[in-house]
Design a protein around this motif. Structure first.
Motif, PDB file in Angstrom:
ATOM      1  N   ALA A   1      39.253  53.576  74.307  1.00  0.00           N
ATOM      2  CA  ALA A   1      39.696  52.200  74.067  1.00  0.00           C
ATOM      3  C   ALA A   1      41.203  52.050  74.251  1.00  0.00           C
ATOM      4  O   ALA A   1      41.679  51.007  74.729  1.00  0.00           O
ATOM      5  CB  ALA A   1      39.286  51.763  72.667  1.00  0.00           C
ATOM      6  N   ASP A   2      41.982  53.062  73.865  1.00  0.00           N
ATOM      7  CA  ASP A   2      43.440  52.957  73.945  1.00  0.00           C
ATOM      8  C   ASP A   2      44.003  53.475  75.258  1.00  0.00           C
ATOM      9  O   ASP A   2      45.227  53.548  75.429  1.00  0.00           O
ATOM     10  CB  ASP A   2      44.096  53.685  72.772  1.00  0.00           C
ATOM     11  CG  ASP A   2      43.667  55.151  72.690  1.00  0.00           C
ATOM     12  OD1 ASP A   2      42.795  55.546  73.483  1.00  0.00           O
ATOM     13  OD2 ASP A   2      44.207  55.881  71.831  1.00  0.00           O
ATOM     14  N   THR A   3      43.139  53.837  76.197  1.00  0.00           N
ATOM     15  CA  THR A   3      43.601  54.307  77.511  1.00  0.00           C
ATOM     16  C   THR A   3      42.986  53.459  78.623  1.00  0.00           C
ATOM     17  O   THR A   3      43.610  52.527  79.115  1.00  0.00           O
ATOM     18  CB  THR A   3      43.242  55.787  77.705  1.00  0.00           C
ATOM     19  OG1 THR A   3      41.828  55.978  77.483  1.00  0.00           O
ATOM     20  CG2 THR A   3      44.014  56.662  76.733  1.00  0.00           C
ATOM     21  N   ASP A   4      41.733  53.767  78.981  1.00  0.00           N
ATOM     22  CA  ASP A   4      41.090  53.059  80.095  1.00  0.00           C
ATOM     23  C   ASP A   4      40.749  51.614  79.752  1.00  0.00           C
ATOM     24  O   ASP A   4      40.677  50.764  80.642  1.00  0.00           O
ATOM     25  CB  ASP A   4      39.803  53.779  80.510  1.00  0.00           C
ATOM     26  CG  ASP A   4      40.037  55.245  80.810  1.00  0.00           C
ATOM     27  OD1 ASP A   4      41.213  55.629  80.978  1.00  0.00           O
ATOM     28  OD2 ASP A   4      39.067  56.011  80.865  1.00  0.00           O
ATOM     29  N   LEU A   5      40.529  51.309  78.465  1.00  0.00           N
ATOM     30  CA  LEU A   5      40.116  49.976  78.033  1.00  0.00           C
ATOM     31  C   LEU A   5      41.209  49.266  77.257  1.00  0.00           C
ATOM     32  O   LEU A   5      40.941  48.323  76.514  1.00  0.00           O
ATOM     33  CB  LEU A   5      38.860  50.074  77.160  1.00  0.00           C
ATOM     34  CG  LEU A   5      37.703  50.918  77.702  1.00  0.00           C
ATOM     35  CD1 LEU A   5      36.593  51.025  76.665  1.00  0.00           C
ATOM     36  CD2 LEU A   5      37.168  50.333  78.998  1.00  0.00           C
ATOM     37  N   VAL A   6      42.454  49.686  77.436  1.00  0.00           N
ATOM     38  CA  VAL A   6      43.530  49.197  76.582  1.00  0.00           C
ATOM     39  C   VAL A   6      43.769  47.702  76.757  1.00  0.00           C
ATOM     40  O   VAL A   6      44.249  47.030  75.822  1.00  0.00           O
ATOM     41  CB  VAL A   6      44.818  50.001  76.861  1.00  0.00           C
ATOM     42  CG1 VAL A   6      45.425  49.617  78.213  1.00  0.00           C
ATOM     43  CG2 VAL A   6      45.820  49.833  75.735  1.00  0.00           C
TER      44      VAL A   6
END
Length: 606
Positions: A460-465
């Motif tokens: 969530a905090d990388t690819d879906l940030v």
């Protein structure tokens, strides 16, 4: 030293909130409306300054036609020809579309290259086969058309300097003040959201970011630098990154703050290194080897994460070498000045690109492979302008992708949910559907930093940030973050028209294209408009390697900024020296077509 007093303040705050719980709720409600306003105030001056201020080209000399018409040399490498895209346009039938190039060296010497012209090139009557050194006052003959190589006159130089002083970058300290308030309020909101689980790490590292930002500003101002638009954008996005990290993985705050510090150091070191183009040329092969070596080491010793072998773990810390390889790749691909005019071929660059993309394919890191390929297209087009060759290369890339899918069909399954994620909401479309739901729940103003639920979804905090930004900070701030990246690309496109060297132009456009394309993959992939390829949002995603890479790429953009005192990558003492030389040399040489006196005076001075 700071931990004890910060802990005392934190304990006091938590006890106050425990006694008066409504205070926290009122603050959260108030902050939700104020954050978009602060974000706008932070970015407004920086974006307006990058996009609105006109840039007067630097003039390094001029070619004078027989009738006295001056043709200004506004770059360090200038193509002369009959083509409309030539830097020096000469509409004579005896002159080829790309007839010759006149280039300035680091030692302030000038070299004339013949680009395979039909009408021939000569210097002072001597034919030029490949290249020849030219001096002020020399006669350059192109297809029978004589030109005199002259400096600017004193009046022209003073007029240009007056215009450049009027284009001084905007004062950015008000934006830094608004950003400081933004950081303080974000820190307070995250602490309130964490409640009794809040640790001193949140105020400690937000304070560290504020001190780092103002320390950078103070040091650069002491050296008379005034252009901080790009850094303002980078620090704003880095603040969002710390907020996302504090919300999703508080234990990684130190790592993310350290990544910002190291990224800023890389930004400064690389920017200073780019001052000397001869040094850049000497190290291009080292950078090419660095790009291949980093990817090769990852393939051999890396570990798999989210289906791609792109991580190396050392002492409990994970590192993604492919992020740093992006900087090496752009450096090597852009540093081609001696081949740019003598040989317009892309063979070695194509080989470098093929090896890098091949290694990324073996690592199953197809998102980064796509980024490398788009960056290759930008550099290749700017170097050659050959649509036919690039079309053939694109066709070959599509064919190669088809072969990979045929022999490794499981790769296609990774993108099976693209375009219909809701139909596979519990399987392959799980991440995208949760991201879209979270983004919708945030609305325009967001639910408040630390109050979302998307951080429980993997990546969530990388690819879906982008989904986390929309959920916790609101669509307005998420869109401002995207606009910030796009602004850097627009600046690169504008600055390249008056760039000093083709290296700076190539590197800046490549870096800006990479940042924009990577942002598009992250944003559109997370909401199912593009396949989810697993790439980060520059500056925003939680990840040390990605943060360092984003700051390093920003150095290429900073180096192309030629506004007065706007870039530490430009040696201002060089500008003063050129001004003095112009005053000394401009008047004696004149335009000696009839008498040949200019050549004699130039020889006497030399």
């Amino acid at each position: 030293m700071l931990t004890a007093p910060l802990q005392a303040v934190l304990d006091l705050l938590l006890s106050l909130l425990a006694a008066h719980p409504l205070l926290g709720e009122w603050y959260m409600a108030f902050a939700r409306f104020l954050f978009p306003v602060l974000a706008f105030l932070v970015l407004f001056r920086a974006i307006r300054s990058l996009l609105k201020i006109p840039h007067t080209p630097e003039t390094w000399g001029q070619l004078s036609l027989p009738n006295g018409t001056p043709l200004l040399l506004t770059h360090w490498e200038n193509i002369i020809g009959r083509g409309r895209m030539a830097d020096i346009y000469l509409n004579y039938p005896s002159i080829s579309r790309q007839h010759a190039a006149i280039c300035r060296g680091e030692n302030e010497s000038w070299t004339l290259y013949d680009l395979g012209s039909k009408g021939g090139t000569a210097v002072n009557g001597e034919p030029v086969a490949e290249s020849a050194t030219v001096k002020l006052g020399d006669t350059i003959t192109l297809g029978g058309v004589p030109l005199i190589f002259l400096p600017q006159t004193v009046a022209e130089r003073e007029e240009q300097e007056a215009k450049r002083r009027a284009e001084r970058p905007a004062t950015l300290w008000p934006s830094f003040l608004w950003l400081t308030l933004f950081q303080v309020m974000a820190c307070l909101e995250l602490t309130i959201a964490a409640g009794q689980e809040a640790t001193v790490a949140i105020p400690l590292f937000f304070l560290g970011l504020t001190v780092l930002m103002w320390g950078y500003f103070a040091v650069l101002r002491a050296t008379r630098c005034v252009g901080f638009e790009m850094e303002t954008i980078a620090f704003f996005l880095s603040t969002l990154s710390l907020s996302v990290t504090a919300s999703s993985a508080p234990g990684s705050l130190f790592k993310q703050f350290l990544a910002v510090v190291l990224g800023l150091a890389l930004f400064l070191v690389l920017g200073l290194f780019l001052r000397d183009l001869s040094r850049v040329q000497k190290n291009r092969w080292l950078m090419a080897a660095g790009a291949i070596g980093l990817l090769g080491i990852t393939l051999l010793f890396g570990s798999s994460k989210y289906g791609a072998v792109n991580w190396i773990s050392i002492g409990g810390m994970s590192f993604q070498p492919s992020e740093i390889a992006k900087i090496c790749y752009i450096f090597a691909g852009s540093a081609t000045l001696e081949r740019l005019f003598r040989k317009r071929n892309l063979t070695l660059f194509i080989v470098l690109t093929g090896v890098c993309i091949g290694l990324l394919g073996l690592m199953s890191d197809f998102g980064t492979a796509a980024i490398f390929f788009v960056t290759f297209l930008v550099i290749a087009y700017m170097r050659s302008g050959d649509f036919a060759t690039l079309s053939l290369i694109c066709g070959g890339a599509v064919f190669g992708a088809g072969i990979i899918v045929k022999f490794k069909p499981y790769i296609l399954n990774r993108f099976a949910s693209w375009g219909h994620a809701w139909e596979a909401a519990s399987t392959t479309g799980y991440q995208q559907t949760r991201t879209m739901s979270a983004a919708a729940s945030g609305g325009l103003l967001g639910m408040g930093a630390g109050n979302g639920w998307l951080h429980k979804v993997p990546a969530a905090d990388t690819d879906l940030v982008f989904g986390m930004l929309c959920e916790e900070w609101g669509l307005l701030i998420a869109v401002l973050a995207v606009i910030s990246i796009i602004t850097l690309a627009f600046f690169a496109a504008r600055a390249c028209r008056i760039g000093r060297s083709s290296f700076y132009c190539l590197a800046a456009c490549a870096a800006a294209s990479l940042l924009v394309f990577q942002t598009c993959l992250n944003v559109f992939g997370s909401v199912d408009l593009l396949p989810l390829t697993g790439v980060t949002f520059p500056f925003v995603s939680n990840g040390g390697s990605a943060m360092m890479s984003a700051w390093g790429l920003l150095a290429f953009l900073k180096a192309t900024d030629t506004r007065e005192n706007a870039s530490f990558a430009i040696q201002r003492k060089q500008q003063k020296k050129l001004t003095a030389e112009a005053r000394h040399r401009a008047e004696p040489i004149g335009n000696p077509f009839d008498t040949g006196a200019g050549k004699e005076r130039a020889d006497e001075e030399d």
